[in-house]
Scaffold this motif. Sequence first.
Motif, PDB file in Angstrom:
ATOM      1  N   LYS A  75     111.363  55.051   1.330  1.00  0.00           N
ATOM      2  CA  LYS A  75     112.396  56.094   1.240  1.00  0.00           C
ATOM      3  C   LYS A  75     111.828  57.457   1.639  1.00  0.00           C
ATOM      4  O   LYS A  75     112.524  58.276   2.234  1.00  0.00           O
ATOM      5  CB  LYS A  75     112.975  56.164  -0.178  1.00  0.00           C
ATOM      6  N   GLU A  76     110.561  57.701   1.310  1.00  0.00           N
ATOM      7  CA  GLU A  76     109.923  58.970   1.660  1.00  0.00           C
ATOM      8  C   GLU A  76     109.593  59.040   3.153  1.00  0.00           C
ATOM      9  O   GLU A  76     109.567  60.126   3.729  1.00  0.00           O
ATOM     10  CB  GLU A  76     108.654  59.184   0.827  1.00  0.00           C
ATOM     11  N   LYS A  96     118.106  59.159   1.174  1.00  0.00           N
ATOM     12  CA  LYS A  96     117.215  58.142   0.594  1.00  0.00           C
ATOM     13  C   LYS A  96     117.882  56.769   0.569  1.00  0.00           C
ATOM     14  O   LYS A  96     117.719  56.003  -0.378  1.00  0.00           O
ATOM     15  CB  LYS A  96     116.816  58.536  -0.833  1.00  0.00           C
ATOM     16  N   PHE A 150     109.984  53.107  -2.813  1.00  0.00           N
ATOM     17  CA  PHE A 150     109.840  54.560  -2.908  1.00  0.00           C
ATOM     18  C   PHE A 150     109.112  55.113  -1.690  1.00  0.00           C
ATOM     19  O   PHE A 150     109.535  56.115  -1.100  1.00  0.00           O
ATOM     20  CB  PHE A 150     109.096  54.938  -4.194  1.00  0.00           C
ATOM     21  N   ALA A 151     108.015  54.457  -1.295  1.00  0.00           N
ATOM     22  CA  ALA A 151     107.247  54.920  -0.131  1.00  0.00           C
ATOM     23  C   ALA A 151     108.096  54.884   1.136  1.00  0.00           C
ATOM     24  O   ALA A 151     108.065  55.830   1.941  1.00  0.00           O
ATOM     25  CB  ALA A 151     105.994  54.062   0.040  1.00  0.00           C
ATOM     26  N   HIS A 171     114.085  58.617   6.484  1.00  0.00           N
ATOM     27  CA  HIS A 171     115.143  59.458   5.909  1.00  0.00           C
ATOM     28  C   HIS A 171     116.491  59.054   6.494  1.00  0.00           C
ATOM     29  O   HIS A 171     116.947  59.618   7.470  1.00  0.00           O
ATOM     30  CB  HIS A 171     114.850  60.931   6.175  1.00  0.00           C
TER      31      HIS A 171
END
Length: 181
Positions: free
Chosen positions: A75-76, A89, A72-73, A79
Amino acid sequence: MRFRIAAAALAVVVPVTCASPATASPKGWADASDIGRDLLVGAALGVPAIQGDWRGDLEAGGSMLVAGGTTFALKELIHERRPDRSDDKSFPSGHTSVSFAAAASLEKRYGWEAGLPALLVASFVGVARVRADKHYVHDVLAGAVIGGASGFLLTVRHDDRVRLTPWAGSGGGGIDVAMRF
């Protein structure tokens, strides 16, 4: 005990392999990857629970949580547009990282009898994510590394009579094998 582990692993492999050839569309591959991931998560939490191995449950849950959080981190921070252009994502693959975390936890905790089928299903999940047009190959490979590392590093072998320890140095690397009789 080994029979129960093998039976649980087989219960994961059979439905996924039977369902996958039936659909070849990107949606079918996406659905198959969802099923594979969910079955692996269920196996990684269910096999220890069936055996009353609550530490194994905690370790599997922790490894999947770390893999998912790391993914998740990233993906943030990174980009990358998905191949199907649905969002940015793509990197790394969350399905693959969680699947490999579950599979690596099963392998490390219970040995190759549980790990091999789980790793095959995790590999299928990665291939299905590419076939579903949700990820590039490098997204899946990164997810596999993240999940495999978290599962391997956060799980302790249930039966410690045989211990394999990888090592590396400036002059090379290898695997130490320790056996207790």
